[in-house]
Design a protein around this motif. Structure first.
Motif, short mmCIF file in Angstrom:
data_model
loop_
_atom_site.label_atom_id
_atom_site.label_comp_id
_atom_site.label_asym_id
_atom_site.label_seq_id
_atom_site.Cartn_x
_atom_site.Cartn_y
_atom_site.Cartn_z
N PRO A 139 11.43 11.56 12.54
CA PRO A 139 10.31 11.07 11.74
C PRO A 139 10.66 10.15 10.56
O PRO A 139 9.75 9.80 9.80
N LEU A 140 11.92 9.78 10.38
CA LEU A 140 12.23 8.76 9.39
C LEU A 140 11.84 7.40 9.95
O LEU A 140 12.20 7.06 11.08
N VAL A 141 11.13 6.61 9.16
CA VAL A 141 10.55 5.35 9.63
C VAL A 141 10.97 4.21 8.71
O VAL A 141 10.98 4.36 7.49
N GLY A 142 11.29 3.07 9.30
CA GLY A 142 11.58 1.89 8.51
C GLY A 142 11.81 0.67 9.38
O GLY A 142 12.88 0.53 9.97
N THR A 143 10.82 -0.19 9.51
CA THR A 143 10.96 -1.42 10.27
C THR A 143 9.79 -2.32 9.93
O THR A 143 9.04 -2.06 8.99
N LEU A 174 0.84 -1.20 0.00
CA LEU A 174 0.00 0.00 0.00
C LEU A 174 0.87 1.25 0.00
O LEU A 174 1.87 1.30 0.72
N PHE A 175 0.48 2.22 -0.77
CA PHE A 175 1.14 3.53 -0.74
C PHE A 175 0.09 4.53 -0.27
O PHE A 175 -0.98 4.66 -0.87
N ILE A 176 0.41 5.22 0.81
CA ILE A 176 -0.54 6.14 1.44
C ILE A 176 0.17 7.45 1.79
O ILE A 176 1.26 7.44 2.36
N LYS A 177 -0.46 8.55 1.48
CA LYS A 177 0.05 9.86 1.93
C LYS A 177 -0.69 10.19 3.22
O LYS A 177 -1.87 10.55 3.19
N GLU A 178 0.01 10.00 4.34
CA GLU A 178 -0.62 10.20 5.63
C GLU A 178 -0.81 11.69 5.92
O GLU A 178 0.01 12.52 5.52
N GLU A 203 5.65 -4.77 6.92
CA GLU A 203 6.77 -3.84 6.82
C GLU A 203 6.21 -2.44 6.59
O GLU A 203 5.19 -2.27 5.94
N PHE A 204 6.90 -1.42 7.12
CA PHE A 204 6.44 -0.06 6.86
C PHE A 204 7.63 0.90 6.84
O PHE A 204 8.59 0.75 7.59
N GLU A 205 7.54 1.87 5.95
CA GLU A 205 8.59 2.88 5.84
C GLU A 205 8.01 4.14 5.20
O GLU A 205 6.96 4.09 4.54
N ASN A 206 8.69 5.26 5.41
CA ASN A 206 8.27 6.49 4.78
C ASN A 206 9.44 7.09 4.00
O ASN A 206 10.36 6.38 3.62
N TYR A 207 9.41 8.37 3.77
CA TYR A 207 10.40 9.07 2.96
C TYR A 207 10.38 8.56 1.52
O TYR A 207 11.39 8.40 0.87
N ILE A 208 9.16 8.27 1.05
CA ILE A 208 8.98 7.89 -0.35
C ILE A 208 8.99 9.17 -1.17
O ILE A 208 8.24 10.10 -0.89
N GLN A 209 9.86 9.21 -2.17
CA GLN A 209 10.01 10.42 -2.99
C GLN A 209 10.35 11.64 -2.13
O GLN A 209 9.82 12.73 -2.32
N SER A 210 11.23 11.41 -1.14
CA SER A 210 11.75 12.48 -0.27
C SER A 210 10.66 13.19 0.51
O SER A 210 10.78 14.38 0.83
#
Length: 232
Positions: free
Chosen positions: A77-81, A8-12, A92-99
């Motif tokens: 706020p960088l997330v990845g685990t 899933l790609f979500i803009k929170e 799995e979840f992570e952010n900083y997609i497309q900076s």
């Protein structure tokens, strides 16, 4: 065993640890509806260590969940685990997609014993995720479809078994009557779900790979399948 991967790609709306736990809780609840309750843990140095890091007990958030997540993500706020369950499924979840730290990717990995179980799980949870989570993009594949580079366009999201995007398209223009499904909410179109085939899709099967490749080519021709650089 059949490996199912749902991405899933979500803009929170906001990037907070509380928001992450709430989103994970939503996903756990939908998972539980289709596969039953189980405990979920953060990763650790080894399995014994990880099992001390309980995040969800069934559908319930653990008492120490926020404290554990805060310690696990020191660079927030960088997330990845990821979290994992006793039956070896994971999220799995992570952010900083497309900076952008508000752009998140969540990936559910589920192992189904046979094709019937895989079909039951995916057919139910896919529509529920689209309805309840409202992702920008939903992509579902099996048995290492993109892992083994079976997709046509390496710079674009793969289709695999299912691909959803929160945009509606003219069915007559696309001419994909068997694969295109308009998703509506309160009677209004909110997105489009493309399904490679109605029965079980095996991402390692040559015939199924060809079906997905043909759909990928058709979606790119209509500028629907985004590149990784332009997901949002």
């Amino acid at each position: 065993m059949n490996k199912i991967e749902i991405t899933l790609f979500i803009k929170e709306k906001m990037n907070s640890l509380d928001g992450i736990l709430k989103r994970l809780h939503q996903l756990i609840q939908l998972y539980t509806e289709e596969n039953g309750a189980t405990d979920w843990f953060l990763t650790g140095k080894n399995k014994e260590d990880a099992m001390t890091k309980l995040i969800f007990h069934g559908n319930d958030l653990s008492r120490d969940a926020m404290q554990l997540l805060t310690k696990k993500l020191p660079d927030f706020p960088l997330v990845g685990t990821r979290i994992w369950s006793k039956n070896d499924d994971s999220i799995e979840f992570e952010n900083y997609i497309q900076s952008d730290i508000t752009c998140f990717q969540y990936r559910i990995v589920h192992y189904a014993e046979n094709e019937n179980n895989a079909l039951r799980f995916t057919s139910q949870i896919a529509l529920k995720i689209i309805d309840k989570i409202e992702p920008h993009v939903f992509q579902l594949e099996t048995n290492g479809y993109s892992l083994h580079q079976h997709e046509v366009f390496p710079d674009r999201l793969p289709v695999g078994w299912m691909f959803y995007i929160d945009k509606s398209y003219d069915e007559k223009t696309l001419n994909l009557p068997k694969q295109m499904h308009t998703i509506k909410r309160d009677g209004q179109p909110v997105g489009t779900l493309f399904v490679t085939k109605r029965d079980f899709f095996d991402g390692s099967n040559k015939a199924d790979i060809t079906l997905s490749n043909d759909l990928e080519i058709a979606l790119v021709a209509h500028d629907i399948l985004p590149t990784y650089k332009k997901i949002f």
